[in-house]
Scaffold this motif. Structure first.
Motif, PDB file in Angstrom:
ATOM      1  N   GLY A   1      57.454  47.470  10.691  1.00 39.31           N
ATOM      2  CA  GLY A   1      57.056  46.568   9.609  1.00 39.31           C
ATOM      3  C   GLY A   1      56.271  47.252   8.524  1.00 39.31           C
ATOM      4  N   SER A   2      54.948  47.046   8.500  1.00 35.21           N
ATOM      5  CA  SER A   2      54.138  47.533   7.376  1.00 35.21           C
ATOM      6  C   SER A   2      54.052  49.051   7.336  1.00 35.21           C
ATOM      7  CB  SER A   2      52.730  46.948   7.464  1.00 35.21           C
ATOM      8  OG  SER A   2      51.977  47.592   8.469  1.00 35.21           O
ATOM      9  N   ARG A   3      53.914  49.651   8.520  1.00 31.81           N
ATOM     10  CA  ARG A   3      53.791  51.116   8.612  1.00 31.81           C
ATOM     11  C   ARG A   3      52.647  51.662   7.756  1.00 31.81           C
ATOM     12  NH1 ARG A   3      59.338  54.075   7.613  1.00 31.81           N
ATOM     13  NH2 ARG A   3      60.155  51.976   7.557  1.00 31.81           N
ATOM     14  N   HIS A   4      51.671  50.816   7.464  1.00 35.92           N
ATOM     15  CA  HIS A   4      50.531  51.276   6.666  1.00 35.92           C
ATOM     16  C   HIS A   4      49.490  51.888   7.592  1.00 35.92           C
ATOM     17  CE1 HIS A   4      47.804  51.421   3.279  1.00 35.92           C
ATOM     18  NE2 HIS A   4      46.861  50.938   4.059  1.00 35.92           N
ATOM     19  N   PRO A   5      48.994  53.103   7.306  1.00 34.48           N
ATOM     20  CA  PRO A   5      48.007  53.736   8.185  1.00 34.48           C
ATOM     21  C   PRO A   5      46.791  52.842   8.407  1.00 34.48           C
ATOM     22  CG  PRO A   5      48.816  55.315   6.574  1.00 34.48           C
ATOM     23  CD  PRO A   5      49.362  53.982   6.174  1.00 34.48           C
ATOM     24  N   VAL A   6      46.275  52.881   9.617  1.00 33.40           N
ATOM     25  CA  VAL A   6      45.140  52.051  10.006  1.00 33.40           C
ATOM     26  C   VAL A   6      43.997  52.947  10.472  1.00 33.40           C
ATOM     27  CG1 VAL A   6      44.319  50.298  11.630  1.00 33.40           C
ATOM     28  CG2 VAL A   6      46.655  50.158  10.709  1.00 33.40           C
ATOM     29  N   PHE A   7      42.813  52.691   9.939  1.00 29.61           N
ATOM     30  CA  PHE A   7      41.594  53.353  10.419  1.00 29.61           C
ATOM     31  C   PHE A   7      40.595  52.232  10.707  1.00 29.61           C
ATOM     32  CE2 PHE A   7      43.776  56.601   8.079  1.00 29.61           C
ATOM     33  CZ  PHE A   7      43.530  57.767   8.799  1.00 29.61           C
ATOM     34  N   ALA A   8      40.480  51.865  11.958  1.00 29.09           N
ATOM     35  CA  ALA A   8      39.663  50.715  12.346  1.00 29.09           C
ATOM     36  C   ALA A   8      38.532  51.162  13.269  1.00 29.09           C
ATOM     37  CB  ALA A   8      40.527  49.669  13.040  1.00 29.09           C
ATOM     38  N   THR A   9      37.360  50.582  13.061  1.00 32.62           N
ATOM     39  CA  THR A   9      36.219  50.891  13.921  1.00 32.62           C
ATOM     40  C   THR A   9      35.849  49.725  14.832  1.00 32.62           C
ATOM     41  OG1 THR A   9      34.725  50.209  12.146  1.00 32.62           O
ATOM     42  CG2 THR A   9      35.244  52.561  12.298  1.00 32.62           C
ATOM     43  N   THR A  10      36.494  48.586  14.640  1.00 34.06           N
ATOM     44  CA  THR A  10      36.213  47.412  15.476  1.00 34.06           C
ATOM     45  C   THR A  10      37.519  46.817  15.992  1.00 34.06           C
ATOM     46  OG1 THR A  10      36.294  45.810  13.660  1.00 34.06           O
ATOM     47  CG2 THR A  10      34.173  46.902  14.076  1.00 34.06           C
ATOM     48  N   ARG A  11      37.409  46.066  17.076  1.00 37.48           N
ATOM     49  CA  ARG A  11      38.566  45.380  17.648  1.00 37.48           C
ATOM     50  C   ARG A  11      39.166  44.399  16.649  1.00 37.48           C
ATOM     51  NH1 ARG A  11      39.207  40.453  20.267  1.00 37.48           N
ATOM     52  NH2 ARG A  11      40.943  40.402  21.793  1.00 37.48           N
ATOM     53  N   GLN A  12      38.301  43.672  15.927  1.00 39.89           N
ATOM     54  CA  GLN A  12      38.779  42.681  14.964  1.00 39.89           C
ATOM     55  C   GLN A  12      39.622  43.337  13.882  1.00 39.89           C
ATOM     56  OE1 GLN A  12      35.687  40.426  13.052  1.00 39.89           O
ATOM     57  NE2 GLN A  12      37.081  39.503  11.553  1.00 39.89           N
ATOM     58  N   ARG A  13      39.134  44.453  13.322  1.00 39.19           N
ATOM     59  CA  ARG A  13      39.871  45.131  12.251  1.00 39.19           C
ATOM     60  C   ARG A  13      41.201  45.679  12.764  1.00 39.19           C
ATOM     61  NH1 ARG A  13      39.485  44.273   7.207  1.00 39.19           N
ATOM     62  NH2 ARG A  13      37.275  44.796   7.045  1.00 39.19           N
ATOM     63  N   LEU A  14      41.212  46.192  14.000  1.00 39.02           N
ATOM     64  CA  LEU A  14      42.447  46.723  14.576  1.00 39.02           C
ATOM     65  C   LEU A  14      43.472  45.610  14.785  1.00 39.02           C
ATOM     66  CD1 LEU A  14      43.992  49.122  15.733  1.00 39.02           C
ATOM     67  CD2 LEU A  14      42.848  48.739  17.920  1.00 39.02           C
TER      68      LEU A  14
ATOM     69  N   GLU B   1      43.651  42.793  13.147  1.00 40.87           N
ATOM     70  CA  GLU B   1      44.125  42.323  11.846  1.00 40.87           C
ATOM     71  C   GLU B   1      45.295  43.179  11.368  1.00 40.87           C
ATOM     72  OE1 GLU B   1      40.843  42.390   9.200  1.00 40.87           O
ATOM     73  OE2 GLU B   1      39.841  40.639  10.075  1.00 40.87           O
ATOM     74  N   ALA B   2      45.226  44.485  11.642  1.00 40.70           N
ATOM     75  CA  ALA B   2      46.286  45.403  11.204  1.00 40.70           C
ATOM     76  C   ALA B   2      47.482  45.367  12.158  1.00 40.70           C
ATOM     77  CB  ALA B   2      45.730  46.821  11.105  1.00 40.70           C
ATOM     78  N   VAL B   3      47.214  45.280  13.461  1.00 40.62           N
ATOM     79  CA  VAL B   3      48.285  45.283  14.470  1.00 40.62           C
ATOM     80  C   VAL B   3      48.075  44.080  15.386  1.00 40.62           C
ATOM     81  CG1 VAL B   3      49.526  46.681  16.163  1.00 40.62           C
ATOM     82  CG2 VAL B   3      48.181  47.804  14.377  1.00 40.62           C
ATOM     83  N   PRO B   4      48.517  42.901  14.977  1.00 46.02           N
ATOM     84  CA  PRO B   4      48.300  41.684  15.793  1.00 46.02           C
ATOM     85  C   PRO B   4      48.954  41.809  17.168  1.00 46.02           C
ATOM     86  CG  PRO B   4      49.034  41.134  13.568  1.00 46.02           C
ATOM     87  CD  PRO B   4      49.205  42.599  13.714  1.00 46.02           C
ATOM     88  N   GLY B   5      48.245  41.284  18.198  1.00 42.93           N
ATOM     89  CA  GLY B   5      48.805  41.251  19.548  1.00 42.93           C
ATOM     90  C   GLY B   5      48.570  42.509  20.359  1.00 42.93           C
ATOM     91  N   LEU B   6      47.903  43.506  19.802  1.00 41.07           N
ATOM     92  CA  LEU B   6      47.648  44.744  20.539  1.00 41.07           C
ATOM     93  C   LEU B   6      46.702  44.485  21.699  1.00 41.07           C
ATOM     94  CD1 LEU B   6      48.533  47.722  20.240  1.00 41.07           C
ATOM     95  CD2 LEU B   6      46.401  48.157  19.033  1.00 41.07           C
ATOM     96  N   ASP B   7      46.959  45.113  22.832  1.00 38.31           N
ATOM     97  CA  ASP B   7      46.144  44.908  24.033  1.00 38.31           C
ATOM     98  C   ASP B   7      44.871  45.754  23.942  1.00 38.31           C
ATOM     99  OD1 ASP B   7      45.133  44.364  26.510  1.00 38.31           O
ATOM    100  OD2 ASP B   7      46.621  45.546  27.631  1.00 38.31           O
TER     101      ASP B   7
END
Length: 592
Positions: A308-321, A323-329
């Motif tokens: 889908g988006s394939r936009h790079p993600v740099f997340a420091t919190t579970r919430q931010r991660l 938001e970028a990759v919904p449903g991740l365990d």
């Protein structure tokens, strides 16, 4: 940007192929301090444009995005930038308790406000000996500025700053002194013990705070420049290592091995697409329940993000991660980076980094991760796309050259101008496309050997001594050595080595004569000399174009190939005549 007044730089264009190279490089030079994003109609086509070749693919985005989507994606960039704000310490030493107390009250309210892009910690000491104990235990790059009084019972301020210079030579050292102590302050500046002096009493608090903040900003630029140079050297090492691999997995192991060695706090993992599955090829991430060899189905959230988006993600919190990759365990906060591996429209895999909670990516690490993802994407095509890998290599080395030029503002832009002149002369001389490409590479890298020349010689404001010039004369030989490991640069390497040879045989490093000197080197010698003559130096003004051409003609047969010197003169005279004609035409049209 240096003042901390911006959070992001965004350039939107419908015609990326017409972007000015100098403009985009100026924007990309800011990326250590803030996110730089380009909005274009076609990401894949734009990534091949000359002006954007220094941008990683994650910096190039779709111009058609709705504003809400764009803001959502930029939030991740800006949040991670703010989380990675550099921290600096400023120390004040004065035996006058009352003065130190008033100074603390003055600075506590103003330092952070005046430099919002930094976290500034102010420390106050009455004893220089106690201050020295504190400095020894600080991380090496944390101490940015130290301000001390001259008259103190334990030791004089100049003596104290001299001790600081030994243990922390890069910080700015400032002496507070009364008018009676100016002579000793000036002497200390001349001896390079201190960088600046400020007079007591402090009559203008705002000016004093601004002076301290300015020194912190100068220190930050110095540290950022070194960090960027280190990153560019790392990119050079990565491409060199991957160039020596012969298969996809070898290239991936090279990247993950390098990251494990140079970014030990971050755990790298690579996942590759195999049909309708995403396979954990290298590494594992316990916090995401990923282990080597595991196969993720097509409906897995990571695979959906990649398709889908394939936009790079740099997340420091579970919430931010999430938001970028919904449903991740994921069940807890910890920093994660996801950078897509793709080649055009086809997703190839994911480069994933994870670390323990509390850590964050700084800007140079983010740039480096995305650069490695770009390089890995090329490797995943079986290293068939050699031309793109070579372009990445030369672009990286060109950026490294710019860090050398940045030390001396008189030579800034020299490489770009020399390349343009050399290629124009090569075309006029009838060189074929392959030889022109070698000439272009050589022009971009002709001074790469100067990275081994001491900074004091590169940036010296006056003429070089005999010994200094001898060191400088080694740069063509050093450039040859730096480039010798890659076969595609064999011809360019010989041009780099020989661009200071003279037609009469009195040049260096090999004393070649006439036709013994490669054609490309004879062309580059003229372009390099012309730009040097028409650029100002601290000890002389820039020559006019006519005067420089006269020098080229006067050196024909001695320093320069006479045929090429005549051709270059004709080329530039024609160009100047055309420019004058266009200028006169524009003037007439404006009057009309």
């Amino acid at each position: 940007v240096q003042s901390g007044g911006f959070d992001a730089a965004i350039l939107a264009t419908e015609t990326p192929e017409q972007l000015d190279v100098g403009l985009t490089r100026a924007l990309l030079s800011m990326q250590s301090d803030l996110p730089v994003v380009f909005l274009v109609p076609d990401r894949e086509a734009a990534s091949r444009c000359p002006a954007l070749r220094g941008a990683t693919f994650d910096q190039i985005h779709d111009l058609s995005w709705p504003g809400v989507e764009l803001v959502k994606r930029l939030e991740n960039e800006i949040d991670s930038t703010l989380a990675g704000r550099p921290e600096y310490t400023v120390i004040f030493v004065d035996d006058d308790e009352d003065f130190l107390g008033s100074l603390e009250e003055l600075l506590a309210r103003r330092l952070e406000k005046a430099a919002s892009r930094f976290r500034i910690h102010a420390e106050f000491y009455e004893s220089p000996l106690e201050a020295l104990k504190f400095i020894v235990n600080l991380p090496p790059e944390r101490l940015s500025v130290i301000v001390c009084d001259q008259i103190m019972p334990e030791m004089k301020g100049v003596e104290f700053l001299n001790k600081v210079k030994v243990i922390r030579p890069r910080c700015h050292r400032v002496l507070l002194t009364g008018y009676a102590g100016l002579d000793s302050a000036i002497a200390a500046i001349n001896d390079r013990v201190l960088d600046k002096y400020l007079t007591k009493p402090i009559e203008q608090p705002v000016d004093f705070v601004n002076a301290v903040v300015h020194l912190v900003q100068e220190y930050h630029l110095r540290i950022s420049h070194d960090a960027e140079r280190s990153r560019l050297l790392s990119q050079f090492e990565i491409i060199r290592a991957i160039s020596a691999t012969s298969d996809i997995h070898g290239a991936i192991e090279t990247i993950t091995g390098w990251m494990a060695e140079h970014m030990p706090s971050w755990q790298p993992t690579v996942l590759l697409t195999e049909g309708q599955e995403l396979v954990v090829d290298t590494g594992c991430v316990a916090l995401l329940n990923l282990i080597k060899g595991q196969r993720l189905p097509a409906d897995h959230s990571l695979f959906c993000w990649l398709r889908g988006s394939r936009h790079p993600v740099f997340a420091t919190t579970r919430q931010r991660l999430l938001e970028a990759v919904p449903g991740l365990d994921v069940s807890q906060d910890f920093p994660v980076a996801l950078s897509p591996l793709d080649h055009g429209a086809q997703p190839l895999g994911v480069l994933l980094l994870a670390a323990m909670p509390g850590m964050s990516f700084n800007r140079n690490e983010r740039i480096l991760v995305n650069f490695m993802a770009d390089v890995a994407s090329v490797a995943l095509r079986g290293l068939r796309d050699r031309e793109k890998l070579e372009t990445l290599y030369v672009a990286t080395m060109g950026s490294l050259m710019e860090t050398v030029e940045a030390k001396d503002h008189y030579t800034r832009g020299h490489t770009e101008r020399v390349r343009e002149l050399a290629v124009a002369l090569g075309e006029a001389a009838g060189m074929d496309p392959k030889d022109l490409k070698d000439l272009q590479y050589a022009a971009e890298l002709h001074d790469i050997g100067k990275i081994a020349v001491p900074d004091a010689i590169i940036a010296k404001p006056g003429r070089l001594t005999g010994d200094e010039f001898a060191i400088m004369q080694e740069h063509p030989r050093r450039g040859d050595k730096i480039l010798q490991h890659l076969k595609f640069l064999d011809h360019a390497r010989m041009i780099v080595r020989s661009h200071h040879e003279r037609y009469d045989g009195t040049g260096y490093p090999d004393g070649l004569k006439g036709e013994e000197i490669p054609l490309g080197a004879r062309i580059l010698a003229i372009a390099d000399s012309y730009d040097a003559m028409t650029s100002a130096r601290p000890y002389r003004d820039a020559m006019s174009a006519d005067a420089a051409l006269a020098e080229i003609q006067g050196g024909a047969g001695r320093q320069f190939d006479p045929r090429l010197a005549a051709l270059f003169t004709t080329l530039l005279e024609t160009r100047h005549s055309r420019e004058n004609t266009d200028s006169e035409k524009n003037t007439r049209e404006e009057r009309t």
